[in-house]
Design a protein around this motif. Sequence first.
Motif, short mmCIF file in Angstrom:
data_model
loop_
_atom_site.label_atom_id
_atom_site.label_comp_id
_atom_site.label_asym_id
_atom_site.label_seq_id
_atom_site.Cartn_x
_atom_site.Cartn_y
_atom_site.Cartn_z
N SER A 34 0.83 -1.21 0.00
CA SER A 34 0.00 0.00 0.00
C SER A 34 0.86 1.26 0.00
CB SER A 34 -0.93 -0.01 1.22
OG SER A 34 -1.87 -1.05 1.12
N MET A 35 1.92 1.28 0.82
CA MET A 35 2.77 2.46 0.90
C MET A 35 3.55 2.67 -0.40
SD MET A 35 3.40 5.05 2.77
CE MET A 35 3.04 4.74 4.50
N GLU A 36 3.96 1.59 -1.05
CA GLU A 36 4.66 1.71 -2.33
C GLU A 36 3.72 2.26 -3.40
OE1 GLU A 36 7.97 -1.91 -1.87
OE2 GLU A 36 6.00 -2.30 -2.77
N ILE A 37 2.47 1.85 -3.37
CA ILE A 37 1.49 2.37 -4.34
C ILE A 37 1.24 3.85 -4.09
CG2 ILE A 37 -0.88 2.16 -5.20
CD1 ILE A 37 -0.76 -0.81 -4.46
N ALA A 192 5.24 15.10 -0.59
CA ALA A 192 4.87 13.71 -0.35
C ALA A 192 5.81 12.76 -1.09
CB ALA A 192 3.43 13.46 -0.80
N ALA A 193 6.15 13.09 -2.35
CA ALA A 193 7.03 12.24 -3.14
C ALA A 193 8.44 12.19 -2.54
CB ALA A 193 7.10 12.76 -4.58
N VAL A 194 8.97 13.35 -2.19
CA VAL A 194 10.32 13.42 -1.62
C VAL A 194 10.41 12.64 -0.31
CG1 VAL A 194 12.04 14.98 -0.61
CG2 VAL A 194 10.92 15.59 -2.75
N SER A 195 9.35 12.70 0.48
CA SER A 195 9.36 12.01 1.78
C SER A 195 9.24 10.50 1.64
CB SER A 195 8.23 12.54 2.67
OG SER A 195 6.97 12.18 2.15
N LEU A 196 8.55 10.04 0.59
CA LEU A 196 8.30 8.60 0.44
C LEU A 196 9.39 7.84 -0.31
CD1 LEU A 196 4.46 8.32 -0.24
CD2 LEU A 196 5.72 7.60 1.77
N ILE A 197 10.15 8.52 -1.15
CA ILE A 197 11.19 7.84 -1.92
C ILE A 197 12.18 7.10 -1.01
CG2 ILE A 197 13.18 8.18 -3.44
CD1 ILE A 197 11.54 10.30 -4.92
N PRO A 198 12.76 7.77 0.01
CA PRO A 198 13.70 7.04 0.88
C PRO A 198 13.01 6.01 1.79
CG PRO A 198 13.37 9.27 1.71
CD PRO A 198 12.71 9.20 0.37
N TRP A 203 13.57 2.27 -5.67
CA TRP A 203 14.64 1.99 -6.63
C TRP A 203 15.05 0.51 -6.61
CZ3 TRP A 203 15.48 5.12 -2.28
CH2 TRP A 203 16.28 4.56 -1.26
N GLN A 204 14.73 -0.16 -5.49
CA GLN A 204 15.04 -1.59 -5.41
C GLN A 204 14.12 -2.43 -6.29
OE1 GLN A 204 14.88 -2.58 -1.23
NE2 GLN A 204 16.81 -1.52 -0.74
N LYS A 205 13.01 -1.83 -6.75
CA LYS A 205 12.08 -2.52 -7.63
C LYS A 205 12.04 -1.86 -9.00
CE LYS A 205 8.97 -4.40 -4.08
NZ LYS A 205 7.56 -4.57 -3.64
#
Length: 303
Positions: A34-37, A192-198, A203-205
């Motif tokens: 869910s968090m990745e989506i 939101a994007a900047v906070s969720l990337i790390p 990038w592992q997927k």
Amino acid sequence: MKKILPYLMIASGASLWGIIAYFVKGLADYGFTSMEIVAIRVIYAAIFLLLIGVARYRNQMKLKSLTDLRLFVGTGIFSIVFFNFCYFTTISQMNISIAVILLYTAPAFVTVLSFIFLKESLTLPKILAVAGTIMGCVLIAGITSGQSDITMLGIITGLGSGLFYALYTIFGKFALMKYKPFTITMYTFLVAAVSLIPVTKLWQKLDLLLNGEVLLYSIGLGLIPTVIAYFLYTWGLEKTEGSKAAIIATIEPVVATLLGVFLYGEKLVAIQLAGALLILSSVIIVNLSFGKKKITKSVEETV
């Protein structure tokens, strides 16, 4: 036709919100959490909004002060990230129709939070709307029906989606004192994007993200029920009273229910339908109670 067009744009935008589950379920089938989506949605939305900003709204892309980023931490992280995470989790736990109806408890949360933080009046219609929402949730939860497809986690995250969605209106109210709707939306998704990337380490997927079908789901999620839906709704909203727009937007759960029934074979029992009608009626009541006030009209439906 000119009078009807704004209504059609609002209904179109809300209808696009109603099909979000199609993209969410598509990505979930590939193993995304869910968090990745959520991360995929906000990253693609941020990219599209940046491109639109450069092409058309350059004068609205500047911040007046770096300290104003805290406003977008509120709209971007405490609302958008948590709201989407709860909503997508609910979709994975229960019927799409129930998930979107629980999301529509947001106006009740807005009413209570606005009374506490914005010192807005708490009128009888608003109180009745909140009571109707609570009763609708009780019926949907199937407390008296013993429905096996209702989970406690789904109920909690469903109500959480309504709460965090409501917080966007509260944070957005303060942001609107200094910025235009486009600026708020762009920085909301950017933060939101900047906070969720790390956090998600997407990038592992990368190989999976570049899969043709996953790419289509990802672009579709960031573009269709997010950016396009926002612009359609906002276009109509500029020419329509906020209360009327919010009522027209209740077509979203109708579309979501039809999607669940016809695409995924979902069913609702009578008691859950009664709960859904109670919540939707409460949404209409609480918006009618605002009359011609437009305290949240530019931010309440930008997610």
